[in-house]
Design an enzyme around this catalytic site. Sequence first.
Site, PDB file in Angstrom:
ATOM      1  N   ASP A  94       0.762  -1.130   0.090  1.00  0.00           N
ATOM      2  CA  ASP A  94       0.218   0.071   0.034  1.00  0.00           C
ATOM      3  C   ASP A  94       0.865   1.213  -0.026  1.00  0.00           C
ATOM      4  O   ASP A  94       1.726   1.557   0.831  1.00  0.00           O
ATOM      5  CB  ASP A  94      -0.857   0.326   1.052  1.00  0.00           C
ATOM      6  CG  ASP A  94      -1.812   1.259   1.172  1.00  0.00           C
ATOM      7  OD1 ASP A  94      -2.933   0.746   0.883  1.00  0.00           O
ATOM      8  OD2 ASP A  94      -1.556   2.211   1.551  1.00  0.00           O
ATOM      9  N   GLU A 118      -4.545   2.475  -4.281  1.00  0.00           N
ATOM     10  CA  GLU A 118      -3.170   2.363  -4.419  1.00  0.00           C
ATOM     11  C   GLU A 118      -2.536   0.830  -3.619  1.00  0.00           C
ATOM     12  O   GLU A 118      -1.624   0.939  -3.108  1.00  0.00           O
ATOM     13  CB  GLU A 118      -2.332   3.424  -3.322  1.00  0.00           C
ATOM     14  CG  GLU A 118      -3.004   3.283  -1.804  1.00  0.00           C
ATOM     15  CD  GLU A 118      -4.478   4.130  -1.639  1.00  0.00           C
ATOM     16  OE1 GLU A 118      -4.515   4.492  -0.696  1.00  0.00           O
ATOM     17  OE2 GLU A 118      -5.107   4.080  -2.662  1.00  0.00           O
ATOM     18  N   ASN A 126      -2.602  12.688  -4.452  1.00  0.00           N
ATOM     19  CA  ASN A 126      -3.953  12.978  -5.141  1.00  0.00           C
ATOM     20  C   ASN A 126      -4.310  14.393  -4.791  1.00  0.00           C
ATOM     21  O   ASN A 126      -4.496  15.271  -5.785  1.00  0.00           O
ATOM     22  CB  ASN A 126      -5.161  12.141  -4.960  1.00  0.00           C
ATOM     23  CG  ASN A 126      -4.689  10.809  -5.866  1.00  0.00           C
ATOM     24  OD1 ASN A 126      -4.213  10.923  -6.857  1.00  0.00           O
ATOM     25  ND2 ASN A 126      -5.415   9.553  -5.495  1.00  0.00           N
ATOM     26  N   HIS A 163      -4.867  14.076  -9.684  1.00  0.00           N
ATOM     27  CA  HIS A 163      -5.180  12.408  -9.898  1.00  0.00           C
ATOM     28  C   HIS A 163      -4.297  12.006 -11.269  1.00  0.00           C
ATOM     29  O   HIS A 163      -4.022  10.894 -11.211  1.00  0.00           O
ATOM     30  CB  HIS A 163      -6.690  12.086 -10.337  1.00  0.00           C
ATOM     31  CG  HIS A 163      -7.488  12.172  -9.092  1.00  0.00           C
ATOM     32  ND1 HIS A 163      -7.666  10.981  -8.296  1.00  0.00           N
ATOM     33  CD2 HIS A 163      -8.400  13.316  -8.463  1.00  0.00           C
ATOM     34  CE1 HIS A 163      -8.461  11.327  -7.129  1.00  0.00           C
ATOM     35  NE2 HIS A 163      -8.981  12.638  -7.360  1.00  0.00           N
ATOM     36  N   ASP A 212      -2.011   8.717 -10.978  1.00  0.00           N
ATOM     37  CA  ASP A 212      -1.910   7.774 -11.729  1.00  0.00           C
ATOM     38  C   ASP A 212      -0.573   7.633 -12.286  1.00  0.00           C
ATOM     39  O   ASP A 212      -0.310   6.628 -12.524  1.00  0.00           O
ATOM     40  CB  ASP A 212      -3.067   8.137 -13.064  1.00  0.00           C
ATOM     41  CG  ASP A 212      -4.251   7.681 -12.700  1.00  0.00           C
ATOM     42  OD1 ASP A 212      -4.810   7.397 -11.634  1.00  0.00           O
ATOM     43  OD2 ASP A 212      -5.258   8.224 -13.676  1.00  0.00           O
TER      44      ASP A 212
END
Length: 327
Positions: A187, A230, A195, A200, A204
Site C-alpha cells: 500500500d 493504491e 492526489n 489524479h 495515476d
Amino acid sequence: MSKLVTLTKERDDLSLQVALIKTLTDFINSDHDEAKKSVVIYHLKDFKKQTVTILTAENNNNNTVVDPELKRAVIKCIQTDSRKTYQSETHTIKLHPLRSAMGHIDTVIAIDNDHSDEHLDVSICMILEIYQNFVLLNNENECDTLTGLLNRKTFDYKINKILAQMHSNTNRKEDKTDQVFFLAIFDIDHFKRINDEFGHLIGDEVLLMFSQLMRQSFREEDPLFRFGGEEFVGFFECSSTPNIQNIFERFKQKVANFEFPQVGKVTVSAGYTEISPFDTSSQIIDRADTALYYAKNHGRNRVDSYELLVADGRLQDNKKEGEIELF
C-alpha cells in the site's frame, strides 16, 4: 514439484496455444490425400542463451535441440515481428510471430506448408489474427487498464486455483518441496495526499511507475495484482520467511530511493502471510491485511509478517474470517 505459481500461470497460456496448434493442424490437413503436415510452437525462453522450447499438440514443452538454421529463423521472426519462411531440404515452413497478452513477442508458430498455396496462407493468417484478438480481449478482462498488472477479478480465480493445486499436492510425495508460498499486500503511503496536492493525473503516474518498480523487483513468474486505488497484491514463492522478508525490504528501499517526477519521494508499507494448502482466500487476505494495518499504524514505510507479529506477541492470532478493509 515445479514452481506452483509458474505452473498455474503457464498452464492457461499453454492450453490456449495447444488449442491453436490443434485447430491449425486439423485445418491444413483437411485434404487427406496429402502427407500430414505438422504445426509446432517455438518459445524463446532465454534470449541471451537462445534457449528455445517446443510445444506440440501433445503439450510436450521441452528443450529439444532445434536445427541451428531454423533457430536463427525463429529468432529473426521474433526480432522483426514479421513472418518468415524457412526452407529445408524436404519442407517449407512458414513462421508466424505470436504476441503475448502483455504485448511481448517471444513465441513463433511454425506451420509445415506449401508456400505456393496462397489461399491456405491467407486463411491461416486470419485464424492467427482471431487468436491474437482473443488473447488481447482475454488480457483486457484479466488486467488492470492503468498498470497492466492483473486485476482483482483475476486474483480471485488465481488464488483458488493455486490453493486447489497446493491441496492436491499435499499427499503426493514426489511433489514435496522446501519452497514456501506467501501473499503480500502493498500500500503506497499517504497516497490520498498525493492526489490532493498534485491531482489524479499525477497520482495515476505514481501508480504506473510503482507497478513498473514491482515488475523490476520481482520475478516474472510472481503474479502481481492491482486491487484498486493504491493497493497491490502479489504471490511469491521463497525458501523461508527471512528470505522473503529481505526481498520485500529491498523492494521497499527501492521505492523509497526512487524519485517520482513532480512528487519526489514516496514510500510503501506491506503486510504478508504464509499460504497454507488448507487456507481459504479470505483467511489469507485477512492475515496479510492485518499485518499491513500494523505496518500502517507503526510508522509506515515498513514490511511486517503476520506470523512474526503473532510469534512476537504484537498481534493475537485471529482465526475468524471478517470483513477486510484495505486502505
